[in-house]
Design a protein around this motif. Structure first.
Motif, short mmCIF file in Angstrom:
data_model
loop_
_atom_site.label_atom_id
_atom_site.label_comp_id
_atom_site.label_asym_id
_atom_site.label_seq_id
_atom_site.Cartn_x
_atom_site.Cartn_y
_atom_site.Cartn_z
N ARG A 1 0.82 -1.21 0.00
CA ARG A 1 0.00 0.00 0.00
C ARG A 1 0.85 1.26 0.00
NH1 ARG A 1 -1.12 2.79 4.60
NH2 ARG A 1 -3.14 3.35 3.73
N ASP A 2 2.16 1.15 0.33
CA ASP A 2 3.00 2.34 0.35
C ASP A 2 3.14 2.96 -1.03
OD1 ASP A 2 5.29 1.14 2.89
OD2 ASP A 2 3.36 2.16 3.04
N ASP A 3 2.96 2.19 -2.11
CA ASP A 3 3.10 2.80 -3.43
C ASP A 3 1.79 3.39 -3.91
OD1 ASP A 3 1.48 0.75 -4.33
OD2 ASP A 3 3.08 -0.31 -5.39
N GLY A 4 0.70 3.22 -3.13
CA GLY A 4 -0.57 3.83 -3.45
C GLY A 4 -1.24 3.28 -4.67
N ARG A 5 -0.83 2.14 -5.22
CA ARG A 5 -1.41 1.68 -6.48
C ARG A 5 -1.91 0.25 -6.42
NH1 ARG A 5 3.79 3.63 -9.74
NH2 ARG A 5 4.57 2.12 -8.25
N ASP A 6 -1.34 -0.56 -5.56
CA ASP A 6 -1.67 -1.98 -5.58
C ASP A 6 -2.93 -2.24 -4.77
OD1 ASP A 6 -1.31 -4.75 -6.03
OD2 ASP A 6 -0.53 -4.91 -3.99
N LEU A 7 -4.02 -2.60 -5.45
CA LEU A 7 -5.29 -2.78 -4.77
C LEU A 7 -5.27 -3.99 -3.84
CD1 LEU A 7 -7.98 -1.91 -7.47
CD2 LEU A 7 -7.21 -0.56 -5.54
N CYS A 8 -4.53 -5.03 -4.17
CA CYS A 8 -4.43 -6.17 -3.26
C CYS A 8 -3.84 -5.72 -1.93
CB CYS A 8 -3.56 -7.27 -3.88
SG CYS A 8 -4.31 -8.11 -5.29
N GLY A 9 -2.80 -4.92 -1.98
CA GLY A 9 -2.20 -4.40 -0.76
C GLY A 9 -3.15 -3.52 0.02
N GLU A 10 -3.93 -2.68 -0.69
CA GLU A 10 -4.91 -1.83 -0.01
C GLU A 10 -5.96 -2.68 0.69
OE1 GLU A 10 -4.50 1.28 0.33
OE2 GLU A 10 -2.94 1.63 -1.17
N ALA A 11 -6.43 -3.73 0.03
CA ALA A 11 -7.46 -4.60 0.63
C ALA A 11 -6.92 -5.32 1.86
CB ALA A 11 -7.96 -5.59 -0.42
#
Length: 423
Positions: free
Chosen positions: A221-231
């Motif tokens: 999520r630190d790169d602000g783009r990866d939706l898997c990481g955000e979820a």
């Protein structure tokens, strides 16, 4: 001149770091006090602009988050004064005076659970729930969200604005739901989080080159783009804010087990690889182990729900040395009464076929032919079952339909490979 430029860059980076990690918490605190998504967002935006000049001149405050909260309340008070709303103005003035009277700002209360439940309210359509959650809780910009969903930035901005307006006009409470609504509302939240995950998981890196896929694996999520990481961030946040919820633990387990296979889901030739055929050496075994542990914890609570069952299915797909199809069939049979949807019925039919019950599987799929006529995974599953039943011509036709409906090149390559296998 060079020193001033370096200081300005440092301030921008410091502000971006604070907003990346704490925007959701700041937005939650402001929304709770101000009672309005839009007013909270406007106030935080103005406070952020003020921070650029004040921090460059005076240096970073001891508590950047507290500074932003105090200034945001001042900005909101200025806006309320301009609007002339006496009651709101007096309430906001009292809050600001309380804050300004403190020598040291109190720790910001974590109100993000309220924020998540409000963003994922069933009155909003699923896409708006996803967009609003990514914007307010995860801190993605409107442009970033628009690019993720292949929308124009203005279109996504309008969607977010309509969602906030609907929350205000419908009187949707900024609150955690009462006990009688808890289970239903929690399922809506978890479904939104899982939709964020599946959108990221299915969108990439399937169409990238192998080098690009290696570069994007493991983005967080630190790169602000990866939706898997955000979820995954949202699921962990939910688990931390409201622990001991079996379905939350089940949803997190499902995402961890699925994400553990991400690096193996596309072959070197760019074709999708089903779990049973993946190179297990490429799985992330630490994530898989955590997923199983989370699932075990959830199941011990003896409050079975759909996300726990789906996580158990995912774990059975990863069983050694091959998927445990009898247990998968048992789990899909248990899931059907909870989610009697056409998609679950398709997966149940596949499990029937894998257990040798081809006639029952084909009967189910024939019933679903019309309602799922435009659903690509249905045609891929139907083709596979037809091939198992020896109906080669019908399987070839179903594969052709699936390829025509496929949304990415990796799925098309996988389906083409299956056609070649038919001979």
């Amino acid at each position: 001149m060079a020193s001033a430029a370096a200081q300005a860059i440092a301030v921008v980076q410091a502000l971006e770091t604070v907003l990346r990690h704490d925007r959701g918490r700041l937005m939650a605190a402001l929304t709770h006090r101000l009672g309005s998504f839009q007013r909270a967002e406007d106030a935080l935006q103005e406070a952020s602009l003020s921070a650029l000049s004040h921090w460059a001149r005076d240096g970073l405050p001891q508590s950047p988050q507290g500074w932003l909260i105090r200034v945001a309340f001042r900005k909101a008070l200025d806006q309320l004064r301009a609007e002339g709303r006496d009651g709101e103005r007096e309430a906001a003035a009292q809050l600001v005076n309380e804050l300004l009277g403190q020598d040291e700002p109190e720790p910001i209360p974590d109100e993000r659970l309220r924020l998540i439940f409000t963003c994922c309210h069933p009155a909003l359509d699923p896409k708006s729930r996803v967009a609003l959650t990514l914007r307010t809780v995860c801190g993605l910009s409107t442009g970033e969200i628009a690019r993720l969903f292949l929308d124009q930035e203005t279109t996504m901005g309008q969607r977010l604005s309509r969602a906030k307006t609907k929350i205000a006009s419908a009187g949707i409470a900024y609150a955690v739901p009462p006990p009688e609504q808890w289970d239903e509302r929690l399922q809506a939240v978890l479904t939104t989080v899982y939709l964020i995950f599946t959108t990221g998981y299915t969108a990439g890196p399937g169409d990238a080159s192998e080098a690009e896929r290696e570069e994007t694996r493991g983005q967080t999520r630190d790169d602000g783009r990866d939706l898997c990481g955000e979820a995954l961030f949202l699921a962990r946040l939910l688990d931390a804010l409201c622990p001991a919820q079996a379905e939350t633990e089940g949803a997190l387990a499902l995402m961890l087990l699925t994400h553990a296979r991400r690096a193996a889901r596309v072959s070197a030739s760019g074709a999708t690889v089903p779990p049973a055929e993946q190179d297990r050496r490429r799985w992330r075994h630490d994530e898989a182990a955590e997923g199983r542990q989370r699932l075990d914890t959830a199941l011990r609570r003896q409050r079975a729900g759909p996300f726990q069952i789906k996580a158990a299915i995912s774990a059975c797909q990863m069983a050694e040395p091959a998927p445990d199809w009898p247990q998968i069939l048992h789990l899909y049979t248990a899931l059907l009464p909870m989610e009697p949807t056409p998609v679950v019925r398709v997966n149940h039919a596949v499990a029937l076929a894998e257990n040798g019950l081809l006639a029952a599987a084909l009967a189910t799929l024939n019933e679903l032919r019309e309602p799922l006529a435009d659903f690509q995974p249905f045609h891929a599953a139907h083709a596979a079952v037809l091939a198992q039943a020896g109906q080669t011509d019908a399987a070839r036709s179903a594969y052709a339909t699936a390829m025509a409906l496929a949304s990415n090149e990796s799925d098309r390559r996988f389906l083409a490979g299956r056609v070649v296998r038919l001979g």
